[in-house]
Enzyme design. Structure first.
Site, PDB file in Angstrom:
ATOM      1  N   SER A 191      -6.390  73.782 -15.664  1.00 34.04           N
ATOM      2  CA  SER A 191      -6.746  74.548 -14.470  1.00 34.04           C
ATOM      3  C   SER A 191      -8.212  74.367 -14.106  1.00 34.04           C
ATOM      4  O   SER A 191      -9.040  74.015 -14.945  1.00 34.04           O
ATOM      5  CB  SER A 191      -6.457  76.034 -14.707  1.00 34.04           C
ATOM      6  OG  SER A 191      -5.107  76.237 -15.047  1.00 34.04           O
TER       7      SER A 191
ATOM      8  N   ASP B 182      -2.748  82.014 -35.085  1.00 35.50           N
ATOM      9  CA  ASP B 182      -2.734  81.333 -36.377  1.00 35.50           C
ATOM     10  C   ASP B 182      -1.331  81.346 -36.959  1.00 35.50           C
ATOM     11  O   ASP B 182      -0.546  82.276 -36.738  1.00 35.50           O
ATOM     12  CB  ASP B 182      -3.681  82.019 -37.371  1.00 35.50           C
ATOM     13  CG  ASP B 182      -5.106  81.514 -37.257  1.00 35.50           C
ATOM     14  OD1 ASP B 182      -5.304  80.381 -36.795  1.00 35.50           O
ATOM     15  OD2 ASP B 182      -6.033  82.264 -37.611  1.00 35.50           O
TER      16      ASP B 182
ATOM     17  N   ASP C 212      -9.003  79.779 -29.566  1.00 32.66           N
ATOM     18  CA  ASP C 212      -8.133  79.648 -30.743  1.00 32.66           C
ATOM     19  C   ASP C 212      -7.840  81.056 -31.262  1.00 32.66           C
ATOM     20  O   ASP C 212      -8.517  81.562 -32.149  1.00 32.66           O
ATOM     21  CB  ASP C 212      -8.827  78.804 -31.810  1.00 32.66           C
ATOM     22  CG  ASP C 212      -7.938  78.569 -33.027  1.00 32.66           C
ATOM     23  OD1 ASP C 212      -6.743  78.918 -32.962  1.00 32.66           O
ATOM     24  OD2 ASP C 212      -8.450  78.045 -34.031  1.00 32.66           O
TER      25      ASP C 212
END
Length: 657
Positions: free
Chosen positions: A164, A244, A241
């Site tokens: 994007s 997990d 991030d």
């Protein structure tokens, strides 16, 4: 409450309270997108197999194991009372609107819409986002590391191909002297489109708001892209991030703290039982019962029982960039870049969401705080294209999109004269290819045809674009054929749900600039390989024009489940490419593109009616509606349609409740 529409069939909702606005928004969404609402509700509840049969089992199993509905219920319970009332009113509108709504897909399946619950919008929202994070790519990364060792780092780009764009420019760069915010989110092309344009206006003197923007059908308010009159905003994925996977022991006495069995009903077949396992770190989404081990998924949503819906009403009520930043403080996931500007001239780029801080053992020990933030002067700009926008992004993740789109947008803005909304949209339509320079540098001079030698990189209908596309495809095929990559040519070991992340050609294409810069990637000689590929392209003759081999291909939900569907969407030839600003992603081995711009907007802070917006196809999901595909040509041409907010220029709809 009342409902108006503009010439594109876009709904403009007006109510005397936020609850009235939400109720009408729910009603009109059900009228325009009944099928979409029903299939997304079933996805959120892990019940698609009830309607679609065995084709829905893989998704339903994942949704149950990931506890999508359970987290949505918990997140709803944790909201403040006013937001709960807002959601409840929206759901009441959906229920009312579904009664008698046109839905050819359900009629063809002999089914009727089911019951929405107050928490259903949260489940619908999370369905759109849970696979949007980093954990599917981590599965591929683990597989690549097992096969290649250190060479797996050559694939180090985040997520799937495409991305994007969003930017904000100060008033010193615009024709009006007021800031402009522009952008285009890139996701999977869907039919009907994943985003729905809407205007929401509340006339309560003590709680007035009037916002145009885009929303996921099934979710109230406007979450990601909006113009509230005095302030406007847009987003891109910050590539944080925040997910997990942990290897967990499933044996008795191991890591499982809660076990349950859920029954998935399957149309025309016997029910299937799904074991749901939960650990302290999160639910088990992948398992190997014979070995007794599994993988638990940890996300902020699971950890906090919060999906960020506390931001919905504060966003609608925002009057300034500071207000939007305060609203974004409620955001949880996905982790987004927010580009915000207001009528006072403030232009801000901030990150919103929860990114875990991890200790050396990978355990979560709090959240990254503060998150990255920057501002632009009146003569400046902020640009974000899923790239590492500033050094502070190192706290968010280690892998981002390549910088090609961000650098190109920055260059176009630096070269532009004073911007208005139309020029701002034109920046987003740019098709110049800069990611291919490492490939072109390896082509022997004698194998450069005359037309490409004069080509300036635009991925359009030119002979140069066709030659470059053919050369790249040949290079990708030859790299994929490397003996050391043979195990990665196998299908996803985790099933079809994860197949897009395990496509070796897509991975090679997305990281081609990194692979070709290496000395001996996967045991190959890049210079010799490119030369051989160029000779093969020369011998094959003139390739087809790029847009003809790169067609718009939106996926209906039935197609996503690999079920028969009669297509109504046009297979429009598309310029642009994976790493161009107009980011219509290339899929190696195909003549279609299924990822690209799912909306385009330019918000003018001088006057909202100077703004532009557009979506592929149109506002209605009904193939018989005149607004099913009426925006498509403007979108496909790289343009947008005017935002109209003058109530006297709109048509009041008399059929609403």
């Amino acid at each position: 409450m009342s409902l108006f529409r503009d010439e594109w069939g876009i709904p403009h909702v007006r109510g005397a309270s936020p609850a009235e606005v939400a109720r009408m928004q729910g009603w009109v969404t059900a009228r325009d997108r009944a099928w979409q609402l029903e299939i997304e509700r079933l996805r959120g509840e892990g019940r698609t197999a009830e309607l679609l049969g065995p084709a829905g089992l893989e998704w339903d199993t994942f949704a149950r194991r990931a506890r999508v509905a359970a987290v949505a219920r918990a997140a709803y319970a944790g909201l403040d009372e006013e937001t709960q009332e807002f959601l409840t009113a929206y759901v009441e509108g959906v229920r009312s609107g579904l009664e008698g709504a046109s839905c050819p897909e359900l009629e063809g399946l002999g089914a009727a819409p089911g019951a929405w619950q107050p928490w259903t919008p949260l489940a619908v929202f999370w369905v759109q986002q849970i696979l949007f994070g980093s954990f599917p790519s981590k599965l591929f990364g683990a597989r690549a590391a097992m096969v290649l060792g250190a060479e797996a780092a050559l694939f180090r780009t985040e997520g799937l191909s495409g991305g994007s764009n969003a930017y904000g420019v100060g008033g010193g760069r615009t024709a009006s002297g007021a800031p402009i915010v522009a952008g285009d989110p890139h996701r999977l092309f869907e039919a009907p489109n994943v985003y729905l344009q809407v205007r929401l206006a509340c006339t309560d003197p003590d709680d007035t708001f009037d916002v145009v923007g885009m929303t996921f059908p099934g979710v109230p308010g406007v979450q990601h892209f909006a113009h509230a009159g005095r302030v406007a905003w847009g987003i891109t994925n910050a590539m944080g991030d925040y997910q997990d996977l942990y290897r967990v022991d499933l044996r008795p006495g191991g890591d499982v703290v809660r076990r349950s069995v859920e029954t998935v009903l399957v149309r025309d077949q016997e029910p299937v039982e799904v074991e749901v396992l939960e650990t302290e770190r999160g639910p088990v989404v992948l398992d190997d019962p014979e070995e007794g081990w599994g993988q638990a998924l940890r996300t902020p949503g699971h950890d906090l029982d919060d999906l960020g819906f506390g931001a919905l009403l504060p966003l609608l009520r925002s009057r300034s960039a500071a207000d939007v930043e305060s609203a974004v403080a409620h955001w949880v996931e996905p982790v987004n870049n927010w580009v915000i500007a207001d009528v006072t001239g403030d232009v801000v780029h901030t990150v919103g969401g929860r990114v875990p801080r991890r200790d050396d053992a990978g355990e979560w020990v709090g959240w990254v705080d503060p998150l990255p933030r920057r501002t632009a002067s009146a003569g400046g700009a902020v640009v974000t294209a899923n790239d590492r926008c500033m050094p502070e992004f190192g706290a968010l993740a280690s892998a981002f999109a390549p910088p090609f789109r961000a650098k190109r947008i920055t260059h176009l803005l630096d070269e532009a004269g004073p911007l208005d909304a139309e020029h701002a949209v034109a920046v987003l339509a740019d098709t110049a290819q800069t990611a291919g320079e490492p490939l072109l540098a390896l082509v022997p001079a004698e194998l450069l045809p005359a037309a490409p030698a004069e080509w300036h990189g635009a991925m359009d209908g030119s002979p140069g674009a066709a030659w470059y596309a053919a050369l790249r495809a040949e290079v990708v095929d030859r790299i994929c054929a490397a003996p050391s990559l043979a195990p990665l040519r196998e299908p996803s070991p985790h099933g079809p749900l994860y197949a897009p992340w395990f496509s070796l050609p897509a991975r090679v294409a997305g990281a081609l600039h990194i692979i070709l810069a290496a000395q001996k990637p996967f045991g190959l000689d890049p210079r010799a390989l490119v030369a051989e590929a160029a000779r093969a392209v020369h011998e094959a003759g003139d390739p087809a024009p790029w847009p003809e081999d790169h067609r718009f291909w939106p996926l209906h939900a039935l197609e996503q489940f690999e079920l028969p569907h009669t297509r109504t969407a046009p297979a429009t030839p598309l310029p642009g490419d994976t790493d161009t600003v107009r980011c219509n992603a290339w899929i190696p081995g195909t003549t279609v593109t299924v990822r690209g711009s799912v909306a385009r907007y330019a918000w003018d802070l001088a006057h909202r009616d100077n703004s532009r917006w557009v979506v592929p196809l149109g506002a209605s999901g009904d193939p018989d509606s005149p607004h099913h595909t009426d925006q498509h040509d403007a979108w496909a041409d790289g343009g947008a349609v005017a935002v109209v907010t003058d109530w006297s220029l709109l048509t009041e709809e008399k059929t609403c409740p």
